[in-house]
Design a protein around this motif. Structure first.
Motif, PDB file in Angstrom:
ATOM      1  N   SER A 266      27.970  41.196  35.631  1.00  0.00           N
ATOM      2  CA  SER A 266      28.530  41.405  37.205  1.00  0.00           C
ATOM      3  C   SER A 266      29.805  41.684  38.058  1.00  0.00           C
ATOM      4  N   ARG A 269      31.409  44.234  36.445  1.00  0.00           N
ATOM      5  CA  ARG A 269      31.006  46.006  37.141  1.00  0.00           C
ATOM      6  C   ARG A 269      31.782  46.248  38.244  1.00  0.00           C
ATOM      7  N   ARG A 270      31.755  44.629  39.435  1.00  0.00           N
ATOM      8  CA  ARG A 270      32.833  44.662  40.526  1.00  0.00           C
ATOM      9  C   ARG A 270      34.653  45.304  39.628  1.00  0.00           C
ATOM     10  N   GLU A 271      34.853  44.887  38.861  1.00  0.00           N
ATOM     11  CA  GLU A 271      36.691  44.552  38.273  1.00  0.00           C
ATOM     12  C   GLU A 271      36.482  45.981  37.706  1.00  0.00           C
ATOM     13  N   HIS A 274      36.494  48.382  41.310  1.00  0.00           N
ATOM     14  CA  HIS A 274      37.670  48.508  41.374  1.00  0.00           C
ATOM     15  C   HIS A 274      38.529  48.960  40.995  1.00  0.00           C
ATOM     16  N   GLU A 281      37.705  46.257  48.811  1.00  0.00           N
ATOM     17  CA  GLU A 281      36.520  44.651  48.509  1.00  0.00           C
ATOM     18  C   GLU A 281      35.967  44.326  49.343  1.00  0.00           C
ATOM     19  N   LEU A 284      32.906  46.102  47.859  1.00  0.00           N
ATOM     20  CA  LEU A 284      32.252  45.611  47.022  1.00  0.00           C
ATOM     21  C   LEU A 284      31.560  44.591  47.506  1.00  0.00           C
ATOM     22  N   GLN A 285      32.030  43.481  48.249  1.00  0.00           N
ATOM     23  CA  GLN A 285      30.869  42.284  48.781  1.00  0.00           C
ATOM     24  C   GLN A 285      30.118  42.520  49.986  1.00  0.00           C
ATOM     25  N   LEU A 287      27.588  44.593  47.349  1.00  0.00           N
ATOM     26  CA  LEU A 287      26.945  44.303  46.754  1.00  0.00           C
ATOM     27  C   LEU A 287      26.715  42.860  46.344  1.00  0.00           C
TER      28      LEU A 287
END
Length: 341
Positions: A266, A269-271, A274, A281, A284-285, A287
């Motif tokens: 996870s 995935r966020r990285e 982005h 951001e 992404l927050q 998610l």
């Protein structure tokens, strides 16, 4: 499977079309503890048959008795709406099965062409949120754009209620986990769409009541344009599919966007979203990853339950359920059902 509001409206229209007198009952206001929240709907026909509910059953029994004994006129003295209150005294609360101190105020509306239920139902099916304003003096109804989650408003002359589209779940990936998730979602009244462009996964996947799409996930998300009554869950573990759906879903009005995977995956995935797709951001927050509440899930069915529980929690206004417990630096959510390297 239809949600309860849609079922009540459709059934009331069907009864009316067969010539049966019908009363639409709306929970307008409550005080103290009450079994059903404001906005809850029920319809009763002239034979005493019901759909939906406004209490645990005792108020329904009283309304059915009134109609069976004296017809619709016994519930509504004229052909215009009436306001009825239950549970004012302790004796009444006990008689009607209300919790201690509970009071519920109902609006009973004889269904007619003035009710405009067909137009209301059509608007809901078109995924439009509608405010329905009922004139208590005449029974005339005005429909206009509104909020799906608006609280009913009752005064001396009008009842305003808000109705709208059925909650919808878009699932990326056809497999065992998605099958359990979809079964639960259907039982909870969600409209369900499964998307998987992989023929080998999709070929044997079938579930009554679920729309299955072979589109690429990003094409599906762009076509359906998730609204504030839509949740999106990515289940394939394949970044080429999951990421495509998440990029567009996180920039939509969807009330919930989630994806399965370990905490490590996870974070990666966020990285990735982005760095490579320039998602801000703030997006992404929103998610949820790993998707689901911690319940010690170890099987596809249990993981589906944890995800559906989180989806429902967010739908009901719990924006950030309790964080995943961590023991000795590792998330308890990293169980065999979630760990994919």
């Amino acid at each position: 499977m239809e949600d309860l509001d849609t079922l009540v409206l459709r059934t009331a229209l069907r009864w009316q079309a067969t010539g049966l007198p019908v009363v639409l009952v709306t929970v307008a206001r409550t005080w103290g503890s009450s079994p059903r929240p404001p906005g809850s709907l029920m319809a009763i026909n002239g034979r005493g048959e019901t759909v939906g509910s406004v209490s645990g059953g005792c108020i329904e029994d009283d309304l059915i008795h009134r109609i069976r004994e004296g017809g619709v006129q016994a519930a509504c003295a004229t052909d215009t709406p009436a306001v009825l209150r239950y549970g004012i005294s302790a004796d009444e609360a006990h008689r009607f099965g209300l919790p201690c101190g509970g009071t519920v105020e109902l609006v009973l509306e004889p269904v007619s062409s003035r009710s405009r239920l067909d137009e209301l139902l059509q608007a809901c099916l078109q995924r439009r949120s509608i405010e329905r304003r009922l004139d208590l003096r005449t029974g005339q109804v005005e429909l206009r754009d509104g909020r799906r989650d608006g609280v009913p408003r009752l005064d001396d002359t009008h009842l305003a209620t808000c109705l709208g589209p059925q909650a919808r779940l878009i699932v990326i990936g056809a497999g065992d986990l998605s099958r359990f998730l979809c079964q639960m979602a259907l039982g909870l009244g969600f409209e369900v769409v499964v998307c998987d462009p992989r023929e080998e996964h999709r070929a044997s996947w079938e579930l009554d009541g679920v729309v299955v799409s072979r589109e690429m996930p990003d094409d599906l998300i762009l076509r359906l344009r998730p609204d504030a009554r839509t949740a999106v869950v990515a289940l394939t573990h394949d970044p080429k599919l999951d990421d495509l759906a998440l990029i567009d879903a996180l920039q939509s009005d969807a009330f919930y966007v989630g994806a399965i995977g370990s905490r490590r995956n996870s974070a990666q995935r966020r990285e990735r979203l982005h760095m490579h797709f320039d998602l801000p951001e703030a997006a992404l927050q929103a998610l949820h990853g790993p998707a689901g509440l911690y319940i010690g899930s170890k099987t596809p069915a249990e993981i589906a339950l944890s995800i559906m529980a989180e989806v429902v929690a967010v739908k009901n206004g719990i924006r950030r359920p309790s964080p995943t417990p961590v023991v000795t630096g590792k998330s308890l959510h990293e169980n065999p059902g979630y760990e994919v390297t």
